[in-house]
Write a protein that holds these residues in place. Structure first.
Motif, mmCIF file in Angstrom:
data_model
loop_
_atom_site.group_PDB
_atom_site.id
_atom_site.type_symbol
_atom_site.label_atom_id
_atom_site.label_comp_id
_atom_site.label_asym_id
_atom_site.label_seq_id
_atom_site.Cartn_x
_atom_site.Cartn_y
_atom_site.Cartn_z
ATOM 1 N N ASP A 2 0.820 -1.199 0.000
ATOM 2 C CA ASP A 2 0.000 0.000 0.000
ATOM 3 C C ASP A 2 0.863 1.263 0.000
ATOM 4 N N ASN A 3 1.987 1.232 0.753
ATOM 5 C CA ASN A 3 2.885 2.380 0.773
ATOM 6 C C ASN A 3 3.537 2.597 -0.589
ATOM 7 N N ARG A 7 3.194 5.932 -2.851
ATOM 8 C CA ARG A 7 4.384 6.650 -3.315
ATOM 9 C C ARG A 7 4.354 6.841 -4.832
ATOM 10 N N GLN A 8 3.941 5.807 -5.556
ATOM 11 C CA GLN A 8 3.837 5.927 -7.005
ATOM 12 C C GLN A 8 2.823 6.987 -7.402
ATOM 13 N N LEU A 9 1.723 7.070 -6.671
ATOM 14 C CA LEU A 9 0.713 8.084 -6.947
ATOM 15 C C LEU A 9 1.261 9.482 -6.724
ATOM 16 N N ALA A 12 3.723 10.340 -9.488
ATOM 17 C CA ALA A 12 2.997 10.632 -10.722
ATOM 18 C C ALA A 12 2.375 12.021 -10.668
ATOM 19 N N LEU A 13 1.803 12.391 -9.530
ATOM 20 C CA LEU A 13 1.217 13.724 -9.391
ATOM 21 C C LEU A 13 2.276 14.817 -9.473
ATOM 22 N N VAL A 14 3.439 14.563 -8.924
ATOM 23 C CA VAL A 14 4.531 15.538 -9.004
ATOM 24 C C VAL A 14 4.981 15.703 -10.447
ATOM 25 N N VAL A 15 5.114 14.598 -11.166
ATOM 26 C CA VAL A 15 5.533 14.663 -12.566
ATOM 27 C C VAL A 15 4.502 15.428 -13.395
#
Length: 66
Positions: A2-3, A7-9, A12-15
């Motif tokens: 889940d972590n 983190r991937q989310l 992705a939002l930062v990118v």
């Protein structure tokens, strides 16, 4: 797991934020320094988020006696 997904989310939002701010600074504002200031702000918030998450993990480990 889940972590890792969280983190991937966030990454992705930062990118997406960086790409959108770069497009805005070049197409609308026409200033590259505006993009650098936005990226600096996004990077600062990302590092702050990581700092808070690290402290949460440390606190959880201390509470659980790990």
């Amino acid at each position: 797991m889940d972590n890792e997904r969280e983190r991937q989310l966030v990454v992705a939002l930062v990118v997406v934020g960086v790409v959108l701010s770069f497009a805005y600074s070049l197409l609308i504002a026409g200033q590259i320094l505006l993009w650098l200031s936005v990226v600096w702000t996004i990077s600062l918030f990302y590092l702050l988020w990581r700092f808070v998450r690290a402290h949460e993990r440390i606190a959880d480990a201390l509470e659980n006696g790990e």
